[in-house]
Design a protein around this motif. Structure first.
Motif, mmCIF file in Angstrom:
data_model
loop_
_atom_site.group_PDB
_atom_site.id
_atom_site.type_symbol
_atom_site.label_atom_id
_atom_site.label_comp_id
_atom_site.label_asym_id
_atom_site.label_seq_id
_atom_site.Cartn_x
_atom_site.Cartn_y
_atom_site.Cartn_z
ATOM 1 N N TYR A 16 65.020 58.039 -0.531
ATOM 2 C CA TYR A 16 65.511 59.405 -0.724
ATOM 3 C C TYR A 16 64.984 59.962 -2.029
ATOM 4 O O TYR A 16 64.854 59.237 -3.011
ATOM 5 N N TYR A 17 64.756 61.256 -2.050
ATOM 6 C CA TYR A 17 64.290 61.911 -3.261
ATOM 7 C C TYR A 17 65.292 61.678 -4.400
ATOM 8 O O TYR A 17 66.494 61.897 -4.253
ATOM 9 N N PRO A 61 65.219 62.544 -8.616
ATOM 10 C CA PRO A 61 64.377 63.133 -9.668
ATOM 11 C C PRO A 61 63.995 62.133 -10.761
ATOM 12 O O PRO A 61 62.886 62.221 -11.304
ATOM 13 N N VAL A 62 64.881 61.214 -11.079
ATOM 14 C CA VAL A 62 64.598 60.272 -12.169
ATOM 15 C C VAL A 62 63.433 59.354 -11.784
ATOM 16 O O VAL A 62 62.452 59.201 -12.516
ATOM 17 N N THR A 76 70.896 56.078 -11.633
ATOM 18 C CA THR A 76 72.314 55.968 -11.262
ATOM 19 C C THR A 76 72.654 56.881 -10.091
ATOM 20 O O THR A 76 73.770 56.871 -9.595
ATOM 21 N N LEU A 77 71.676 57.686 -9.650
ATOM 22 C CA LEU A 77 71.931 58.538 -8.486
ATOM 23 C C LEU A 77 71.822 57.676 -7.232
ATOM 24 O O LEU A 77 70.900 56.884 -7.091
ATOM 25 N N ASN A 78 72.769 57.855 -6.334
ATOM 26 C CA ASN A 78 72.767 57.051 -5.130
ATOM 27 C C ASN A 78 72.957 57.950 -3.911
ATOM 28 O O ASN A 78 74.042 58.482 -3.683
ATOM 29 N N THR A 79 71.878 58.141 -3.149
ATOM 30 C CA THR A 79 71.993 58.971 -1.948
ATOM 31 C C THR A 79 72.661 58.153 -0.858
ATOM 32 O O THR A 79 72.183 57.092 -0.477
ATOM 33 N N THR A 80 73.804 58.656 -0.365
ATOM 34 C CA THR A 80 74.538 57.900 0.642
ATOM 35 C C THR A 80 74.199 58.346 2.053
ATOM 36 O O THR A 80 74.289 57.568 2.988
ATOM 37 N N SER A 81 73.817 59.610 2.212
ATOM 38 C CA SER A 81 73.444 60.075 3.549
ATOM 39 C C SER A 81 72.719 61.406 3.493
ATOM 40 O O SER A 81 72.725 62.088 2.470
#
Lengths: 307, 253
Positions: A63-64, A66-67, A169-174
């Motif tokens: 998933y995209y 930015p970091v 620390t960003l976590n795409t869940t869905s």
């Protein structure tokens, strides 16, 4: 000759059209190195129209983010001594571009209408003003889908990204799909938009969406009906919504407030259907029909289906 | 929760845009709070009301004090204090320099959450937010239509092509707000009165040499011909004329 990094995007079928268009633009500016980031993107990435393509294909890049993505772009820029980074003005490009510019300490031009070695043009005040620039320093730019010819695809060199993928620390869940199968406003060749003249949200669903489907168009809306809650904000065209530049913009039951006109007056052709002959929309419309939209739209849809 | 909200003052949407010698004439402009930033203020105040904390507004603008009332209005809807960085040669068209200056001030606030609008309705670059996030060394999520807080974790719904990307993140993080996020409240008279006593700190700042690209020339888009009405006795006749035009002239069918 300067080196241009072209950040390409995939869409499940292959490389996005806008990326191939930007590839064509990039080719006029220097030696192009394509960069495609994601998971299971290698096959599509090879179709990107660039002499060389760097592929960052990794589970952590599904998933995209930015970091992670900005770091990868910066690393590829540095490794290749590039002086420009170009990408499509998609939701990813418009988010990634400024972060990359900050990371590299470069200039940034967002959502450009035109780009070439001659300079850049971007829309200020929702397209009511066009701003030209001729940047001399290193630059990151995101470029809007436009009438650019698509870059010529050819199998160049392919290289796997070998740098670091930082933790984030960003976590795409869905990913939630909304209105699957519908065409994105900013990418559409035809936009069919509805306004308050439709009188109810049910009429928007009954008249605008089916007509848009028939014309293979995206469905747009005026601010009035977005504020009234008939359709989500993602449909809004105008100053606090999206700026669109399709080949045809068909405005139905939209009077044409100045804020709305700013978001669509860059369209190649504008057609309008409205019962009020004094509606400002007619001043910008190439083809105006004064009349009752409830009579006209069904006739238009039927005739288009029988073409 | 300690929240910083960045506010951009932008020309009122009714402002007349006139170009003189390739530049937009700005003297007649009236300024207002960027509408997307209002959503950020409202959401920040809602979080404060739920979990406690403080909402600080930070704005970068010129010496022009006519904007103060509008910023006070943002305090009337619940923000606690305002810091305005006053810069003589302020321009809203310098995302990189402006992001550097704003990030210095935001750093001092030690905010858990930094919020701003997805873009300014003046230059539409959508750049300052992500740039500040980079300068602060925090992640960002842009174009968020819904933001939920549970414990010290945030769940953001980010508008993407054809849908939403759902992202979970701890703090600190910078969020840029899209229109659907929150309905901005009308302040009560009592809150308007109260806002006049809230801290309003003007600070002078110098200029920062950034990498921003200078606009060389502005122009108005070519005027559209327009004004052509397709006449006809019946809806059928009018529609036939339209289809003919779309086929033969516009060539979109």
């Amino acid at each position: 000759m300067s080196t241009v990094i072209l950040v390409g995007e995939t869409d499940g079928r292959g490389i996005k059209d806008v990326s191939q268009q930007v590839a064509g633009v990039a080719a006029g500016m220097g030696e192009v190195i394509g960069l495609v980031i994601g998971k299971n993107v290698s096959e599509s990435a090879m179709k990107l129209a660039a002499g060389k393509v760097v592929i960052a294909d990794d589970e952590r890049l599904e998933y995209y983010d930015p970091v992670k993505y900005a770091s990868i772009v910066s690393q590829v820029v540095q490794k290749n001594d590039a002086t420009k980074v170009l990408m499509g003005a998609t939701t990813m490009g418009k988010d990634l571009g400024p972060r990359v510019a900050a990371e590299l300490g470069w200039g940034y031009l967002g959502d450009c209408l035109e780009a070439s070695s001659e300079g850049f043009v971007r829309p200020d005040f929702a397209g009511k003003v066009l701003a030209k620039s001729k940047p001399e320093g290193p630059l990151v730019a995101s470029i809007r889908n436009n009438a650019y010819p698509i870059g010529e695809s050819w199998a160049g060199n392919v290289e796997n990204f070998s740098g670091d993928i930082p933790d984030s620390t960003l976590n795409t869940t869905s990913i939630e799909k909304i209105g699957a199968g519908t065409i994105e406003l900013t990418e559409a060749n035809i936009v069919v938009s509805g306004g308050r003249g439709l009188e109810s949200p049910e009429n928007y669903e009954a008249l605008i969406r089916p007509l848009a489907a028939t014309m293979r168009a995206a469905a747009g809306a005026s601010r009035a009906i977005v504020d009234a809650g008939w359709v989500p904000h993602s449909h809004q065209v105008g100053q606090t919504g999206k700026t669109v530049t399709p080949d045809l913009y068909l405005a139905i039951g939209i009077s044409g407030a100045i804020q709305h006109l700013g978001g669509m007056s860059g369209s190649k052709f504008i057609a309008a259907i409205n019962k009020d002959p004094e509606a400002p929309i007619f001043k910008v419309a190439d083809y105006g029909i004064v009349g009752n939209l409830f009579e006209i739209v069904p006739v238009l849809k039927t005739k288009l289906e029988n073409l | 929760m300690n929240i910083a909200v960045l506010i951009k003052m932008v020309p009122d949407t009714e402002s007349r845009l006139e170009i003189i010698d390739g530049k937009v004439k700005e003297d007649g402009f009236k300024y207002m709070v960027n509408p997307y930033d209002e959503f950020a203020v409202e959401q920040a105040v809602q979080f404060k009301e739920t979990v406690g904390g403080k909402v600080t507004l930070v704005s970068l603008f010129s010496d022009n004090a006519s904007i103060d009332t509008d910023l006070r209005k943002m305090m009337a809807i619940g923000a606690d204090e305002t810091i305005v960085l006053r810069q003589q040669e302020y321009s809203g068209n310098k995302p990189s320099s402006n992001a550097r200056i704003l990030s210095e001030t935001v750093k001092e606030l030690n905010a858990d959450l930094i919020m701003c609008g997805v873009q300014g309705i003046d230059y539409y670059q959508a750049a300052t937010g992500p740039m500040i996030a980079h300068f602060l060394g925090v992640p960002h999520v842009s174009g968020v239509t819904n933001l939920e807080l549970s414990g010290d974790k945030l769940t953001a719904s980010r508008q993407i092509e054809g849908g939403l990307q759902i992202i979970e993140t701890p703090t600190p993080v910078l969020i840029t707000c899209q229109k659907d996020m929150a309905k901005v409240r009308f302040p009560a008279l009592k809150d308007i009165m109260m806002s006049k006593r809230k801290p309003f700190d003007n600070r002078d700042v110098g200029s920062e040499s950034g990498e921003d690209v200078q606009t060389t020339e502005c122009s108005l888009p070519p005027a559209r011909g327009g004004g052509v009405i397709l006449e006809g006795e019946s809806p059928e006749e009018k529609v036939d004329k339209l289809i003919e035009k779309l086929k033969m002239e516009a060539k979109v069918l």
